[in-house]
Design a protein around this motif. Structure first.
Motif, PDB file in Angstrom:
ATOM      1  N   GLN A  91       0.834  -1.208   0.000  1.00 36.02           N
ATOM      2  CA  GLN A  91       0.000   0.000   0.000  1.00 36.02           C
ATOM      3  C   GLN A  91       0.866   1.255   0.000  1.00 36.02           C
ATOM      4  N   ASN A 122      -3.352  11.224 -10.280  1.00 31.70           N
ATOM      5  CA  ASN A 122      -3.967  10.277  -9.346  1.00 31.70           C
ATOM      6  C   ASN A 122      -4.404  11.015  -8.083  1.00 31.70           C
ATOM      7  N   TRP A 125      -4.439   9.200  -4.605  1.00 30.01           N
ATOM      8  CA  TRP A 125      -3.228   8.756  -3.928  1.00 30.01           C
ATOM      9  C   TRP A 125      -2.717   9.862  -2.987  1.00 30.01           C
ATOM     10  N   CYS A 138      -1.230   4.429  -1.273  1.00 29.58           N
ATOM     11  CA  CYS A 138      -2.502   4.185  -1.955  1.00 29.58           C
ATOM     12  C   CYS A 138      -3.581   3.904  -0.905  1.00 29.58           C
ATOM     13  N   ASP A 139      -4.846   4.050  -1.336  1.00 31.01           N
ATOM     14  CA  ASP A 139      -5.937   3.786  -0.391  1.00 31.01           C
ATOM     15  C   ASP A 139      -6.237   2.312  -0.261  1.00 31.01           C
ATOM     16  N   ALA A 142      -1.680  -2.082  -3.536  1.00 32.37           N
ATOM     17  CA  ALA A 142      -1.477  -1.837  -4.971  1.00 32.37           C
ATOM     18  C   ALA A 142      -0.297  -2.661  -5.451  1.00 32.37           C
ATOM     19  N   LEU A 145       1.247  -1.367  -8.789  1.00 29.49           N
ATOM     20  CA  LEU A 145       1.530   0.059  -8.857  1.00 29.49           C
ATOM     21  C   LEU A 145       2.647   0.363  -9.849  1.00 29.49           C
TER      22      LEU A 145
END
Lengths: 456, 608
Positions: A91, A122, A125, A138-139, A142, A145
């Motif tokens: 993440q 994004n 992000w 990231c939420d 990922a 990524l």
């Protein structure tokens, strides 16, 4: 043989060798003239309002760099980021930036600039600089990524004013007339080495026909070639280069399956399609018939989806439905090939007893669409197709091929999508273009290209 | 209707009928001429269409022939002879050749009718061409009309088929040109005409299948009945189409069926002929007719006025003079303005009135003399009776002077009494004559006639039953529903009393007196009927003459007074009699309620 003769022969051989060497040795200078159909109003890589295409992605890569890239095998390669690290859970990622990289306005590449650029592309992000590095949070986990960051839309750009944008790529913008003309100048201090050519002149909004005329008249060095024209162009002795299949042609139903009978009719349409005839005749042998979303060279399992027509089964399915509606089938008005394919599909469906009425209306029951896969990363490509067509996003249980297959199969089972073909990107080159090279996904490697000067 | 109006009506009717007749004849002739011109123009346009059709067919045939003989076709036929052709190679072949040859349709088809390359439907390669039933037979034929199926619709086209054979496998070239708005536009149409094409590509009528040089036809559904007619009958048909409420928009549409190879109806050429010129001309004729008619009628009015002035004015003057004469003005005189028949009539009238005047004067003189004579006779007769006793009495008194005073006193007293009685008698005679000369004018009031009759009956009731004479039975046969009249009750009472007295005198031996009333509309009738001795016809004629009497002691004024009263009330009196059977007097009185004074009339209305 006399001694003079031997010496003369040796001298002649050396001269010929030198001449041969000069003919194949890269030369600096010159302008590559490109003609293209696209007509973007903006060069901003994060501008999602512009129509996506291979050519636009290539233009983006000429001006901008991404933090990382994917090679032909799909492996991540460093670019503006020299190294990276993902924390457990994928993440939170941290990327260490390459030193001594400057934007085309002369300002250095910094963590702040990279963070600002990625935030534009994004918004969800959380991105912040951390000394020489940039941290991306990231939420959600990922794992892909890196593949995302390799996409052109995540290229690093410095936006100083509306419409004013600078990149770190091998070429900088010299002249920009939105939708009409773009002139790029080689960046002398490019971190990966100066390109051989001095500049690139891109004429936009040119039809395939006009592009071919320009090539034949010597006014263009690189043009796009429609898939159905590849065969003829090659037969005419042109130098045509093609990528691996990077574009999906498919039928997309406007609505979800309404009933079991609706599902039978959709399956009947799919089974009635004679993809082989369409490929052989209408596509002039280009592309690959496809019943899956991802091409085989990306997924490795596309061959398991049957592409052969089964008219008898299609008729049986049609016979199980008492009353079939007349479906409209729309295609892009600016796509002559799309029209012919739509008409052929309508003929095939008629053989099964189903009426598909070709139409230019955008509100049709079924649409014939072209969609770019977008990435060599299969997960990203599958998600990109789903997002582009308004389908449900794929759900990956893992990163294995089996998980990918399950996710793709789940999309196909919704019967919103009937894949037809995977098409490559094709270009024709003038003889003066040397050392042409491209990635499998159609990405140009123009910095390696040089132009052969005309002999006096 | 007056003569003047009759004359005006005759003049106006004559002018109107003349103008209407001329207008109708001109309209009929014009309509016939236009219809004939329409028919000729339609025939000419139809012939032009057929020529254009034929010319275009020959052009298509020539181009298809050229394609069949071209090198490209030979190469294709050669490839076909070696086996199944590569459709990909020929995908765009038909389209490019069709563009070069300016054909809308072009297909290369093998011996099994499989499409190798199609210009109009490139995606149809490998499918069968089913719209041409027999390709081999079509090769030798001229161009023909055919329905061509396209991806989105079907269209009509003019097609030709030719073959190119290399070896044993024929390659058919089916080329054609669309029969569309451009084809229609190529027809040279005279002003007021237009051509439309209906493409009979399905059952029933569809407005989208009707085209003209501009594309779609507005309000095409108006042509639906005509199209349906030729769809059913397959023959030419015509119809006037009313595009709007304005007749100038009407159009005569002539439909010519267009048939295919197998005589199937594939379309119809519609030739429209605007009726605006005809309608406009008809309107002008009508307007001119109305103008002429209006002018004619106005002229008729003037002429009739002039004619009336010439003819009816003297007649009207004569009529007015005659009315004056009827009203008693015998001095009426008509001015003679012309020497024609009317002038003669006027002179005759004037002579007539002049002679009437003279005759009346003579008659008046005669009657006046007769009346005076009669009056003198009556006066002499009436006065002679009392004078004789007066003379005898005076003579007796003269002689009585010789008598003793007592006897003279007695004789003087008797003689004085006799003298006074006779003098009173003379006064009465003079009084009656005086009364007749002073007959008053009726004072009208609301009167019930039956009430007056009842009053007279009561007055004479005692005398009817007097013992001094034979009894008279009085019957009152009165209509109880009599409406009131406007009359003077005193004068009526007096007149009826005179009639009753007259009847009593006529029945010295007694009898029956009947008083009968009835009403007939606005008039009331009274009959006084006795059963007396009756009158002769001569007596009846002179009965109402003043001073005439058939009685020994009558003054001859009773019935004259009755007649005077009845006449003053606007009525009439008549008598019917037969000797020995009795006499009937009939009085006819108008109600005359309108002559009542306003207050009295209101009161009458109120009582009703």
């Amino acid at each position: 043989m006399r001694p003079f003769g031997w010496r003369s022969l040796a001298a002649s051989s050396l001269l010929l060798a030198a001449l041969a060497s000069a003919a194949t040795r890269p030369q600096y200078g010159g302008t590559v003239r490109i003609s293209t159909r696209i007509a973007p109003a903006s060069l901003d890589p994060a501008d999602g309002a512009q129509q996506d295409s291979i050519t636009r992605r290539n233009l983006t890569r000429l001006i901008f760099d991404t933090l990382v890239t994917l090679d032909n095998a799909g492996k991540v390669q460093p670019a503006l980021a020299t190294s990276w690290k993902a924390e457990p859970g994928t993440q939170r990622w941290e990327f260490w930036l390459r030193h001594d990289v400057k934007f085309h306005d002369g300002s250095p590449l910094t963590g702040d600039a990279v963070a600002a650029s990625l935030r534009t592309a994004n918004p969800k992000w959380s991105i912040f600089p951390n000394g020489d590095s940039v941290v991306i949070e990231c939420d959600a986990p990922a794992p892909n990524l890196l593949g995302e960051l390799a996409l052109p839309r995540n290229a690093i750009a410095k936006r100083t004013a509306p419409g004013k944008i600078f990149g770190t790529g091998p070429f900088q913008i010299a002249d920009w007339q939105p939708g009409k003309k773009l002139t790029l100048q080689a960046e002398e201090g490019y971190w990966n080495g100066r390109p051989f050519i001095d500049s690139i002149a891109i004429e936009m909004s040119k039809s395939f026909r006009d592009q071919m005329i320009s090539l034949e008249l010597g006014k263009a060095d690189l043009i796009e070639v429609a898939p159905e024209q590849v065969r003829r162009t090659m037969m005419e002795g042109r130098h045509v280069v093609t990528s691996a299949p990077v574009e999906l042609i498919a039928l997309v139903f406007a609505r979800d399956r309404q009933s079991a009978e609706d599902g039978k009719l959709r399956e009947a349409v799919s089974l009635s399609l004679d993809r082989a005839s369409i490929r052989n005749v209408l596509l002039q042998g280009q592309g690959e018939p496809a019943a899956g979303i991802l091409p085989n060279w990306i997924s490795g399992y596309a061959f398991v989806f049957p592409v052969d027509a089964n008219l008898r089964r299609a008729q049986e399915l049609r016979g199980e439905v008492p009353r079939a509606p007349v479906w409209t089938l729309s295609y892009d008005a600016g796509d002559p090939l799309g029209r012919v394919i739509a008409e052929r599909i309508a003929l095939n469906a008629r053989d099964a007893g189903i009426t598909l009425q070709p139409s230019l209306s955008g509100t049709a029951d079924v649409r014939l669409v072209h969609v770019l896969l977008g990435s060599i990363d299969p997960h990203i490509a599958l998600a990109n197709v789903g997002a582009s067509l308004g389908l449900s996003q794929p759900k990956f249980n893992g990163s294995s091929v089996e998980d990918l297959y399950q996710a793709e199969s789940a999309i196909l089972r919704t019967q919103r999508l009937i894949p037809l073909f995977q098409l490559p990107a094709a270009y024709a080159l003038s003889p003066s273009v040397k050392a042409w090279n491209q990635e499998r996904d159609g990405t140009w490697r123009l910095p390696d290209v040089w132009l052969e000067t005309e002999k006096p | 209707m007056s003569f003047r109006r009759k004359l005006l009506a005759v003049f106006a009717l004559t002018v109107f009928l003349s103008v209407a007749g001329v207008a109708w004849i001109v309209s009929a002739v014009t309509r016939r001429a236009f219809e004939q011109a329409d028919a000729e123009r339609t025939v000419a346009l139809t012939a032009q269409f057929r020529r254009e059709f034929s010319r275009s067919g020959e052009d298509v045939l020539r181009r298809v022939q050229a394609i069949a003989g071209s090198e490209a076709t030979m190469h294709m036929a050669l490839a076909l002879s070696h086996g199944s052709p590569d459709y990909a190679t020929y995908l765009s072949e038909a389209k490019s050749i069709a563009e070069n040859q300016q054909l809308d349709f072009l297909e290369f088809v093998d011996g099994q009718a499989t499409i190798i390359s199609s210009a109009q439907w490139p995606a149809k390669f490998g499918y069968k061409e089913s719209s041409v039933s027999n390709l081999a037979q079509s090769v030798s034929k001229n161009a023909f009309l055919k329905q061509e199926e396209l991806p989105d619709r079907a269209v009509l086209g003019l097609f030709a088929v030719r073959a190119a054979s290399v070896g044993e496998k024929p390659l058919y070239v089916i080329g054609g040109r669309r029969l569309d708005k451009d084809f229609i536009a190529s027809l040279e149409l005279p002003a007021g005409m237009r051509a439309m094409l209906y493409q009979n590509l399905g059952p029933g009528f569809s407005s989208q299948l009707l085209i003209d040089p501009s594309g779609g036809v507005q309000r095409a559904d108006k042509l639906s009945p005509l199209i349906s007619k030729i769809q059913q009958q397959g023959q030419e048909a015509s119809e006037i189409v009313h595009w709007s409420s304005n007749a100038a928009d009407d159009e005569m549409i002539h439909a010519i069926p267009l048939k295919g190879q197998e005589d199937q109806l594939l379309g119809a050429l519609l030739v429209g002929n605007s009726r605006s010129t005809y309608v406009e001309l008809e309107r002008r004729i009508r307007a001119a007719a109305l103008l002429v008619g209006g002018g004619g009628i106005l002229l008729a009015v003037l002429l009739s006025g002039w004619a009336a002035a010439r003819v009816t004015q003297p007649v009207e003057q004569l009529a007015a003079a005659a009315r004056e004469v009827a009203a008693g003005n015998w001095n009426a005189h008509v001015q003679v303005n012309s020497a024609d028949e009317l002038g003669e009539l006027a002179e005759a009238f004037n002579r007539m009135t002049h002679e009437l005047l003279e005759q009346r004067e003579r008659l008046v003189q005669t009657e006046r003399v007769a009346a005076w004579r009669e009056l003198a006779r009556r006066l002499a007769h009436e006065l002679k009776n009392p004078l004789f006793p007066l003379q005898l009495t005076v003579e007796n008194l003269t002689r009585a002077r010789q008598q003793s005073p007592d006897e003279f006193e007695e004789i003087f007293r008797e003689s004085s009494s006799t003298l006074l009685a006779e003098i009173a008698n003379l006064k009465a005679i003079i009084s009656r004559f005086s009364e007749f000369s002073k007959m008053p004018q009726p004072q009208l009031q609301r009167v019930q006639l039956n009430d007056v009759i009842h009053g007279v009956g009561r007055l004479f009731q005692a005398q009817f039953q007097s013992s001094n004479r034979p009894a008279i039975t009085c019957n009152l046969a009165l209509d109880e529903h009599l409406e009131p009249i406007a009359a003077d009750p005193e004068l009526l009472h007096r007149a009826i009393s005179n009639l009753v007295l007259n009847a009593m005198d006529a029945m010295p031996q007694g009898g029956t007196l009947t008083l009968r009333t009835r009403q007939d509309g606005a008039r009331l009738y009274l009959e006084v009927v006795d059963t007396g001795s009756g009158l002769t016809a001569e007596e009846c004629e002179r009965l109402f003459t003043p001073y005439y009497t058939s009685k020994q002691h009558g003054t001859g004024l009773g019935l004259a007074i009755v007649q005077s009263v009845v006449t003053d009330h606007g009525g009439r009196i008549s008598v019917q009699s037969s000797l020995g059977r009795g006499t009937t007097f009939q009085i006819d009185l108008p109600r005359n309620m309108e002559k009542l004074p306003a207050a009295g009339q209101q009161g009458s209305s109120a009582s009703i």
